[in-house]
Design an enzyme around this catalytic site. Structure first.
Site, PDB file in Angstrom:
ATOM      1  N   GLY A   1      -2.626 -34.420  34.299  1.00  0.00           N
ATOM      2  CA  GLY A   1      -2.358 -34.108  35.705  1.00  0.00           C
ATOM      3  C   GLY A   1      -1.085 -33.321  35.937  1.00  0.00           C
TER       4      GLY A   1
ATOM      5  CB  CYS B   1      -5.506 -31.400  35.700  1.00  0.00           C
ATOM      6  SG  CYS B   1      -4.039 -30.443  36.182  1.00  0.00           S
TER       7      CYS B   1
ATOM      8  CB  CYS C   1       3.608 -38.728  26.883  1.00  0.00           C
ATOM      9  SG  CYS C   1       2.840 -37.293  27.601  1.00  0.00           S
TER      10      CYS C   1
ATOM     11  CB  CYS D   1      -4.504 -27.486  29.245  1.00  0.00           C
ATOM     12  SG  CYS D   1      -4.154 -29.228  29.499  1.00  0.00           S
TER      13      CYS D   1
ATOM     14  CD  GLU E   1      -6.758 -39.931  26.627  1.00  0.00           C
ATOM     15  OE1 GLU E   1      -7.635 -40.295  25.838  1.00  0.00           O
ATOM     16  OE2 GLU E   1      -6.427 -38.746  26.751  1.00  0.00           O
TER      17      GLU E   1
HETATM   18  N1  SAH Z   1       0.917 -30.280  34.459  1.00  0.00           N
HETATM   19  C1  SAH Z   1       2.200 -30.517  33.874  1.00  0.00           C
HETATM   20  C2  SAH Z   1       2.217 -31.756  33.013  1.00  0.00           C
HETATM   21  C3  SAH Z   1       1.363 -31.660  31.764  1.00  0.00           C
HETATM   22  S1  SAH Z   1       2.451 -31.450  30.435  1.00  0.00           S
HETATM   23  C4  SAH Z   1       2.652 -29.291  33.122  1.00  0.00           C
HETATM   24  O1  SAH Z   1       1.854 -28.348  33.002  1.00  0.00           O
HETATM   25  O2  SAH Z   1       3.801 -29.217  32.693  1.00  0.00           O
HETATM   26  C5  SAH Z   1       1.442 -30.958  29.154  1.00  0.00           C
HETATM   27  C6  SAH Z   1       2.137 -29.888  28.338  1.00  0.00           C
HETATM   28  O3  SAH Z   1       1.285 -29.516  27.256  1.00  0.00           O
HETATM   29  C7  SAH Z   1       2.381 -28.637  29.147  1.00  0.00           C
HETATM   30  O4  SAH Z   1       3.580 -28.050  28.756  1.00  0.00           O
HETATM   31  C8  SAH Z   1       1.200 -27.788  28.722  1.00  0.00           C
HETATM   32  O5  SAH Z   1       1.416 -26.429  28.986  1.00  0.00           O
HETATM   33  C9  SAH Z   1       1.093 -28.121  27.260  1.00  0.00           C
HETATM   34  N2  SAH Z   1      -0.217 -27.819  26.692  1.00  0.00           N
HETATM   35  C10 SAH Z   1      -1.403 -27.730  27.330  1.00  0.00           C
HETATM   36  N3  SAH Z   1      -2.382 -27.444  26.466  1.00  0.00           N
HETATM   37  C11 SAH Z   1      -1.815 -27.342  25.250  1.00  0.00           C
HETATM   38  C12 SAH Z   1      -2.314 -27.099  23.950  1.00  0.00           C
HETATM   39  N4  SAH Z   1      -3.594 -26.890  23.742  1.00  0.00           N
HETATM   40  N5  SAH Z   1      -1.424 -27.099  22.933  1.00  0.00           N
HETATM   41  C13 SAH Z   1      -0.124 -27.345  23.143  1.00  0.00           C
HETATM   42  N6  SAH Z   1       0.409 -27.603  24.334  1.00  0.00           N
HETATM   43  C14 SAH Z   1      -0.422 -27.599  25.378  1.00  0.00           C
END
Ligand code: SAH
Length: 366
Positions: A163, A112, A105, A119, A92
């Site tokens: 990812g 992942c 984005c 997440c 996506e």
């Molecule tokens: N793997 C990379 C890229 C993904 S970014 C990373 O971790 O940075 C996705 C962002 O959304 C990350 O900052 C992650 O921590 C955040 N995220 C994941 N699950 C979430 C949720 N349920 N609510 C809000 N943010 C979330």
């Protein structure tokens, strides 16, 4: 001989191949321009090349194209796109309008391999890395969608989709080179953010690339025990000490301020101890903090977002310490397009489903 994917080659590589074919370097630049600026989908369209060369290229290479196959719109204007890949797996890409900005984005992997417990993408098995062209094509499609839908070009790109970009390192770096190259998409590197769950070794390597992109780190806790519980990758990569060292290296090399992405959960990290730890960590390296709202994901209702009072406490403490802090409102939540909600759930029996991980089917032992 099997045809090669011409869009996986950066300009240097293409120039080398053209040299071997006995062609001058500027021919490679012409082809590159056709591929990335003019979006040619066949060699026959490349009319400034000789017929012989076009035939030759057609024998050696193919031109893939990933497209947005389905789009949903949130009440706040955010667009969530499904990208159906050649092997029919889906990732996506999200487009987020915000005042004069439009941010794309972008995803870097199908599923992942990290198991961040909050997440939705983490529930999906990591099927494969995206190829260079699959990453760049998301930007190409997003650019077009932004112009058509919002009447303005993209202003920012964030690698915050599905990812972990630093675990698809080579392809992400090559893609960024194409996205920023004057002969490629010519997008400003300073408007690109690579977001990582924090892989210290790869952060250092990225610092050495001289790409000029920005770095965001999904931190969520500056106390090892809590962070390892939220993000098992923390314990596996030497914990916060080694992350901090890598970030200091990043700043020394790039002079680029780091953004910490930070979720505040009720009863997990909403107390003084965690606030203090974050302030201490953010002081170690030039950085700013983005407090993000937790978006509920189906399977983990064991997490709740902290109340506004705790967020305010975080904000006040960071401000007092001279650290820039912003509160990021969630976008696209109603269509599961918000941070952490991307899980490519589509009801189409003809498409292969990305398998979920065993560990997430029984979240009680996480
Ligand atoms: N793997 C990379 C890229 C993904 S970014 C990373 O971790 O940075 C996705 C962002 O959304 C990350 O900052 C992650 O921590 C955040 N995220 C994941 N699950 C979430 C949720 N349920 N609510 C809000 N943010 C979330």
């Amino acid at each position: 001989m099997k045809k090669q994917n011409i869009k996986s080659l950066d300009l240097n590589h293409l120039e080398k191949i053209f040299k071997e074919l006995g062609e001058p370097a500027y021919r490679a630049r012409q082809v590159y321009d056709w591929l990335w600026n003019k979006q040619a989908n066949g060699f026959e369209k490349m009319t400034n090349l000789s017929k012989e060369l076009r035939t030759k290229l057609d024998e050696l290479f193919y031109i893939p194209k990933s497209r947005f196959s389905q789009t949903e719109q949130s009440i706040d204007g955010t667009l969530k796109n499904a990208v159906t890949l050649p092997d029919r797996l889906i990732v996506e890409s999200v487009l987020i309008p915000e005042g004069k900005r439009v941010t794309a984005c972008i995803s870097s992997q199908v599923g992942c391999s990290l198991d961040c417990t909050f997440c939705a993408t983490a529930t999906l098995k990591r099927m494969r890395n995206l190829s260079v062209d699959e990453i760049v094509d998301q930007v190409v499609e997003a650019q077009q969608q932004s112009l058509e839908h919002y009447g303005t070009p993209l202003t920012n790109i964030v690698f915050m989709g599905m990812g972990e970009p630093l675990l698809n390192y080579e392809n992400v770096v090559k893609a960024i080179r194409i996205i920023t190259a004057p002969d490629g998409l010519h997008f400003g590197a300073r408007r690109i953010t690579v977001s990582t769950a924090g892989i210290p070794k790869m952060i250092k390597r990225l610092a050495d690339e001289n790409l000029r992109v920005k770095l965001a780190v999904s931190l969520h806790a500056a106390i090892d025990e809590t962070r390892s519980r939220l993000m098992p990758v923390n314990a596996r990569t030497g914990g916060l000490q080694s992350l901090s060292e890598a970030l200091q290296y990043w700043y020394r090399k790039t002079k680029s301020v780091i953004t910490f992405e930070y979720l505040v959960f009720k009863n997990i990290n909403d107390d003084e101890k965690h606030i203090e730890a974050l302030v201490k960590m953010a002081r170690k390296v030039p950085s700013k903090v983005n407090l993000i709202e937790y978006n509920p994901t189906d399977s983990f209702d064991r997490y709740q977002k902290a109340d506004n009072r705790s967020l305010e406490k975080y904000r006040t403490a960071l401000k007092k310490a001279g650290i820039t802090v912003t509160l990021r409102r969630s976008r696209g939540q109603d269509i599961d397009a918000a941070c952490g909600q991307l899980a490519a759930r589509y009801e189409n029996p003809d498409l292969p489903k990305i398998p979920t991980k065993k560990v997430f089917r029984n979240p009680s032992h996480l």
